[in-house]
Scaffold this active site. Structure first.
Site, short mmCIF file in Angstrom:
data_model
loop_
_atom_site.label_atom_id
_atom_site.label_comp_id
_atom_site.label_asym_id
_atom_site.label_seq_id
_atom_site.Cartn_x
_atom_site.Cartn_y
_atom_site.Cartn_z
N SER A 76 -16.22 51.73 101.23
CA SER A 76 -15.98 52.73 102.26
C SER A 76 -17.21 52.74 103.16
CB SER A 76 -15.79 54.11 101.62
OG SER A 76 -14.56 54.18 100.99
N CYS A 99 -4.70 58.64 101.69
CA CYS A 99 -6.09 58.62 101.25
C CYS A 99 -6.86 59.80 101.82
CB CYS A 99 -6.80 57.37 101.75
SG CYS A 99 -5.89 55.88 101.48
N CYS A 151 -17.96 63.68 100.63
CA CYS A 151 -17.94 63.11 101.99
C CYS A 151 -17.29 64.12 102.94
CB CYS A 151 -17.16 61.79 102.00
SG CYS A 151 -17.89 60.58 100.91
N GLU A 199 -14.69 58.69 92.50
CA GLU A 199 -15.45 57.47 92.75
C GLU A 199 -15.35 56.58 91.50
OE1 GLU A 199 -17.20 55.68 95.13
OE2 GLU A 199 -17.35 54.41 93.35
N ASN A 242 -6.83 60.59 108.38
CA ASN A 242 -5.75 61.50 108.03
C ASN A 242 -6.29 62.91 108.08
OD1 ASN A 242 -3.61 59.68 107.36
ND2 ASN A 242 -4.78 59.16 105.53
N CYS A 256 -14.16 64.91 92.97
CA CYS A 256 -15.18 63.89 93.25
C CYS A 256 -16.51 64.59 93.50
CB CYS A 256 -14.80 63.05 94.46
SG CYS A 256 -16.02 61.75 94.82
N CYS A 296 -13.36 64.09 103.64
CA CYS A 296 -12.46 63.83 102.52
C CYS A 296 -12.09 65.11 101.78
CB CYS A 296 -13.14 62.86 101.56
SG CYS A 296 -12.21 62.57 100.05
N CYS A 348 -1.53 54.20 94.07
CA CYS A 348 -2.90 54.62 94.33
C CYS A 348 -3.32 55.55 93.19
CB CYS A 348 -2.90 55.35 95.68
SG CYS A 348 -4.46 56.05 96.11
N GLU A 391 -3.93 63.41 90.91
CA GLU A 391 -2.84 62.93 91.74
C GLU A 391 -2.76 61.42 91.72
OE1 GLU A 391 -2.55 66.38 95.00
OE2 GLU A 391 -3.75 64.67 95.53
N1 SAH Z 1 -14.33 57.29 96.27
C1 SAH Z 1 -13.89 56.00 96.64
C2 SAH Z 1 -12.40 55.79 96.45
C3 SAH Z 1 -11.49 56.91 96.78
S1 SAH Z 1 -11.40 57.36 98.48
C4 SAH Z 1 -14.30 55.70 98.08
O1 SAH Z 1 -14.75 56.59 98.76
O2 SAH Z 1 -14.18 54.55 98.47
C5 SAH Z 1 -10.25 56.16 99.06
C6 SAH Z 1 -10.37 55.85 100.53
O3 SAH Z 1 -9.89 56.94 101.31
C7 SAH Z 1 -11.80 55.62 100.96
O4 SAH Z 1 -11.93 54.52 101.81
C8 SAH Z 1 -12.09 56.89 101.72
O5 SAH Z 1 -13.14 56.70 102.56
C9 SAH Z 1 -10.77 57.15 102.38
N2 SAH Z 1 -10.61 58.48 102.95
C10 SAH Z 1 -11.21 59.62 102.55
N3 SAH Z 1 -10.86 60.64 103.37
C11 SAH Z 1 -10.01 60.13 104.29
C12 SAH Z 1 -9.28 60.70 105.38
N4 SAH Z 1 -9.34 62.00 105.67
N5 SAH Z 1 -8.52 59.87 106.13
C13 SAH Z 1 -8.42 58.56 105.81
N6 SAH Z 1 -9.04 57.98 104.79
C14 SAH Z 1 -9.84 58.76 104.03
FE1 SF4 Z 2 -15.37 60.94 96.87
FE2 SF4 Z 2 -14.40 58.74 98.08
FE3 SF4 Z 2 -13.72 61.21 98.93
FE4 SF4 Z 2 -16.19 60.34 99.34
S1 SF4 Z 2 -14.30 59.46 100.19
S2 SF4 Z 2 -15.64 62.38 98.58
S3 SF4 Z 2 -16.54 59.14 97.51
S4 SF4 Z 2 -13.22 60.31 96.96
#
Ligand code: SAH
Ligand code: SF4
Length: 338
Positions: free
Chosen positions: A207, A327, A106, A153, A284, A102, A109, A95, A81
């Protein structure tokens, strides 16, 4: 994939041809070699066969047309995406995803939930921006900013990410300055250390999401491997070498990581550290763990504590949540009505 093949195909052509072909792809954003009318017919035919320009995608615009999500189908049928966000000042941010899925899982996410498919090749990162340039070319707009905040990542796919950034920077291709490109990482230390030595001046974001290891490891299992002490050592070093600001992303999850005590702990963590900026982000809804976004008063209080400790803090209003595109929600959802 077409970029690596181009040089090969053009090796017997006069040298200006390469420049001319690049201009068709990256300045005129053609979608079919037929549009490259100034090229000899035989070359166009060859390109049509060996270097097709089509990108298999499905694009959904939000009702106000300020954001859009593209599902892009790769050659091996994996789907990734890429999201377009038109900011309030009308600038266009894209983006991009660095991986399909990934591996880091997390807890907040949606991408993490879907698991890991594979690393993207640099061209698969490049086409995510190319697609949007094509989509907006008739409105006279251009892509202004790129953020690696989609799936995956980026620092676990280091070489391809750097290669893609170089294509974005290239004056004969996208010509997007490194300062307009941001990369967000969960804190892969080896990657941060390598980045410190690169000559590219792009923006780095961590993050963070929690100011202590217990809570952070709970939210982000990868923290067990590195831990905040080591991560901050790597970031301090990055700042020292580059003199560039680092953004700390902090998702506000109601009653999970948004208490005044945690705000004070965060302030302590940043005490005496220069060039860090905290970015508070609304959580989100990704339908995970019954998490909800913090209430406005909890966000206000958290922010006040940081400001009173003289920490630079901004709130990010992420666009695109009506598209499941914001995100952390990038899990290849086809059903846009949830
Ligand atoms: N893997 C990398 C980059 C992709 S995630 C990272 O984790 O930084 C991009 C951003 O979206 C990160 O800051 C992540 O923490 C955030 N993110 C993930 N899940 C989210 C959610 N449910 N609501 C808001 N931001 C979120
Ligand atoms: Fe991967 Fe970033 Fe999502 Fe964590 S927040 S699962 S590192 S995409």
């Amino acid at each position: 994939m077409f970029l690596t093949k181009l040089k090969e195909i053009l090796k017997d052509e006069p040298t200006y041809r390469y420049k001319q072909v690049n201009a068709f792809i990256f300045k005129n954003f053609i979608t079919d070699w037929e549009e490259a009318s100034s090229l000899p017919f035989s070359l166009r035919e060859k390109l049509q066969i060996s270097c097709p320009l089509d990108i298999s995608s499905d694009i959904h615009w939000s009702s106000d047309r300020d954001s859009a999500k593209a599902l892009i189908k790769l050659e091996d049928n994996n789907v990734i995406e890429s999201v377009l966000i038109r900011n309030r000042d009308k600038r266009i941010t894209i983006c991009v995803s660095a991986q399909a899925g990934c591996p880091l899982g997390c807890s907040f996410c949606a991408t993490g939930k879907m698991g890991f498919k594979r690393n993207l090749d640099f061209e698969e990162i490049v086409i995510q921006v190319l697609l949007w340039e094509r989509e907006i070319r008739n409105s006279g707009e251009r892509v202004d900013n790129i953020v690696f905040m989609g799936q995956g990542e980026p620092l676990l796919n280091y070489d391809n990410v750097i290669k893609a950034v170089k294509v974005f920077n290239d004056p004969e291709r996208f010509n997007i300055g490194a300062r307009k490109i941001s990369l967000s990482t969960s804190g892969i230390i080896e990657g941060i250390e390598r980045l410190s030595k690169e000559k590219l001046q792009f923006n780095l974001a961590l993050s963070l999401h929690a100011p202590n290891d217990d809570l952070r490891s709970n939210l982000m299992p990868i923290n067990e491997k590195y831990g905040l002490k080591k991560i901050f050592r790597a970031l301090d070093n990055y700042i020292e070498r580059n003199g560039r600001k680092v953004m700390l992303e902090y998702i506000m999850i109601n009653k999970v990581n948004d208490s005044p005590e945690l705000a004070r702990e965060l302030a302590d963590l940043l005490k005496g550290r220069r060039l860090y900026m905290v970015n508070l982000i609304k959580y989100n809804d990704a339908g995970l763990n019954n998490f909800t976004t913090s209430t406005p008063d909890r966000i206000k209080k958290f922010k006040e504590i940081l400001i009173n400790s003289r920490i630079e803090v901004v709130e990010r209003h992420s666009a695109g949540s009506d598209l499941w595109a914001a995100c952390g929600q990038l899990a290849n959802r086809n059903n846009l009505n949830k």
